[in-house]
Design a protein around this motif. Sequence first.
Motif, PDB file in Angstrom:
ATOM      1  N   UNK A  13      57.457  35.057  37.166  1.00 59.31           N
ATOM      2  CA  UNK A  13      56.622  34.483  36.122  1.00 59.31           C
ATOM      3  C   UNK A  13      56.263  33.047  36.511  1.00 59.31           C
ATOM      4  N   UNK A  14      54.983  32.691  36.543  1.00 63.84           N
ATOM      5  CA  UNK A  14      54.599  31.342  36.985  1.00 63.84           C
ATOM      6  C   UNK A  14      55.030  30.272  35.988  1.00 63.84           C
ATOM      7  N   UNK A  15      55.336  29.110  36.500  1.00 64.48           N
ATOM      8  CA  UNK A  15      55.737  27.991  35.646  1.00 64.48           C
ATOM      9  C   UNK A  15      54.525  27.310  35.019  1.00 64.48           C
ATOM     10  N   UNK A  16      53.396  27.343  35.714  1.00 65.67           N
ATOM     11  CA  UNK A  16      52.201  26.683  35.215  1.00 65.67           C
ATOM     12  C   UNK A  16      51.435  27.604  34.267  1.00 65.67           C
ATOM     13  N   UNK A  17      50.568  26.999  33.467  1.00 67.20           N
ATOM     14  CA  UNK A  17      49.738  27.761  32.539  1.00 67.20           C
ATOM     15  C   UNK A  17      48.743  28.624  33.315  1.00 67.20           C
ATOM     16  N   UNK A  18      48.422  29.775  32.755  1.00 64.72           N
ATOM     17  CA  UNK A  18      47.468  30.682  33.387  1.00 64.72           C
ATOM     18  C   UNK A  18      46.280  30.895  32.461  1.00 64.72           C
ATOM     19  N   UNK A  42      43.366  33.333  36.845  1.00 64.73           N
ATOM     20  CA  UNK A  42      44.811  33.496  36.986  1.00 64.73           C
ATOM     21  C   UNK A  42      45.277  34.369  35.826  1.00 64.73           C
ATOM     22  N   UNK A  43      45.877  35.492  36.160  1.00 65.99           N
ATOM     23  CA  UNK A  43      46.229  36.481  35.142  1.00 65.99           C
ATOM     24  C   UNK A  43      47.627  37.031  35.409  1.00 65.99           C
ATOM     25  N   UNK A  44      48.387  37.184  34.338  1.00 65.76           N
ATOM     26  CA  UNK A  44      49.736  37.759  34.406  1.00 65.76           C
ATOM     27  C   UNK A  44      49.805  38.941  33.450  1.00 65.76           C
ATOM     28  N   UNK A  45      50.235  40.070  33.956  1.00 66.79           N
ATOM     29  CA  UNK A  45      50.471  41.256  33.131  1.00 66.79           C
ATOM     30  C   UNK A  45      51.965  41.338  32.832  1.00 66.79           C
ATOM     31  N   UNK A  46      52.312  41.406  31.556  1.00 65.45           N
ATOM     32  CA  UNK A  46      53.699  41.618  31.154  1.00 65.45           C
ATOM     33  C   UNK A  46      53.865  43.101  30.841  1.00 65.45           C
ATOM     34  N   UNK A  47      54.697  43.770  31.610  1.00 65.65           N
ATOM     35  CA  UNK A  47      54.830  45.227  31.522  1.00 65.65           C
ATOM     36  C   UNK A  47      56.275  45.587  31.197  1.00 65.65           C
ATOM     37  N   UNK A  48      56.480  46.245  30.060  1.00 65.85           N
ATOM     38  CA  UNK A  48      57.826  46.666  29.669  1.00 65.85           C
ATOM     39  C   UNK A  48      58.305  47.882  30.445  1.00 65.85           C
ATOM     40  N   UNK A 109      48.359  29.659  24.133  1.00 65.73           N
ATOM     41  CA  UNK A 109      49.343  30.570  23.566  1.00 65.73           C
ATOM     42  C   UNK A 109      50.605  30.526  24.418  1.00 65.73           C
ATOM     43  N   UNK A 110      51.734  30.666  23.757  1.00 65.99           N
ATOM     44  CA  UNK A 110      53.012  30.764  24.458  1.00 65.99           C
ATOM     45  C   UNK A 110      53.571  32.165  24.269  1.00 65.99           C
ATOM     46  N   UNK A 111      53.904  32.792  25.388  1.00 64.73           N
ATOM     47  CA  UNK A 111      54.506  34.129  25.376  1.00 64.73           C
ATOM     48  C   UNK A 111      55.936  33.995  25.890  1.00 64.73           C
ATOM     49  N   UNK A 112      56.888  34.428  25.081  1.00 68.54           N
ATOM     50  CA  UNK A 112      58.304  34.338  25.431  1.00 68.54           C
ATOM     51  C   UNK A 112      58.861  35.742  25.637  1.00 68.54           C
ATOM     52  N   UNK A 120      52.563  30.110  29.430  1.00 68.83           N
ATOM     53  CA  UNK A 120      51.491  29.652  28.557  1.00 68.83           C
ATOM     54  C   UNK A 120      50.157  30.140  29.103  1.00 68.83           C
ATOM     55  N   UNK A 121      49.274  30.545  28.203  1.00 72.92           N
ATOM     56  CA  UNK A 121      47.972  31.077  28.613  1.00 72.92           C
ATOM     57  C   UNK A 121      46.869  30.550  27.713  1.00 72.92           C
ATOM     58  N   UNK A 122      45.664  30.551  28.263  1.00 69.53           N
ATOM     59  CA  UNK A 122      44.492  30.157  27.477  1.00 69.53           C
ATOM     60  C   UNK A 122      44.015  31.305  26.586  1.00 69.53           C
TER      61      UNK A 122
END
Length: 334
Positions: A13-18, A42-48, A109-112, A120-122
């Motif tokens: 998971x990146x430390x910087x905002x995406x 810059x995109x991050x997919x959170x996959x359960x 937005x913050x996703x935990x 954090x993402x835009x």
Amino acid sequence: MPLATDAFVSDALPAESVDVVVIGGGAAGLNGALMLARSRRTVVVIDSGTPRNAPAEAMHGFLVLDGMAPGDILERGREQVRRYGGLVVRGEVASAAPATPAGTGDPRFTVTLADGRRVTARRLLVATGLRDELPEVPGLARHWGHGVVHCPYCHGWEVRDRPIGVLATGPASVHHALLFRQLTEDLTYFTRGLPLEEDTRARFAARRIRVVDAPVREVVTGDDGGIAGVRTADGTFVAREILAVATRTWARTEGLDGLGLPLEDLPGGTGRRFASGTAGATDVPGVWVAGNATDLTAQVGAAAAAGALAGAHINALLATADTDAALAAARRDA
């Protein structure tokens, strides 16, 4: 009732905002991420790792990919997102909420995650999918995705010409029965105590659909591990190999309460979805939804297409926001 799939290699998971966090790694989420990554976002997919179709042996009804195992499709999708610089992170979202906007007013937005990691993402794309709720019939759930099916288009060809039973769950089950009658000459409709109009009984009789009004006591498992039949409350055994059930469907909302996304109940108490508008935009600025989380009847192809449309829409509005910020900076420096 999603099941866990084999673990995949997770990106860090990146430390910087995406630019965008996509919550959900199914067809909708991955296709949305693909569109964004190809646009150099810059995109991050959170996959359960718990897709709805995990119990299925193959996915059907999607041109070219018909017959592929769901897990293989998702693995290929993850590889393609990564090819363009996107990240796919294994994890459960514990919370997602608005954060302090940028100085220009651009949302944040913050996703935990459940393990405490944060990003954090835009913008957010919610593609969490749905969960199916089966009727509480003893012995039914163990056959879900194999002997118990819900979609004539997803599974119908594979169960053709076999003895099929339809377990009524509501008014929609009548149409469900007619669709499965197209696939077999041997169809039994179990009313499970729900009313069935005389006109419908006549239509069923014309199509040689047997009606059983006695309450269903249990689904009986055969010696081979598959469905042997249905036993009713009066002790009657009705041999069946396949059972079709119109499930109640619910958008997966876990961890998303902080976003305040509006939900809509479906008619007849058949489920609940995230409300959305054009391209999956929601009433919450900066948040989109796509796939089964908002369209509970979408098959894989439709979910993927919705994800692509949402991704393109997000990118377009980010381009406008980037230009607005650049113009404001230029004017400050002038």
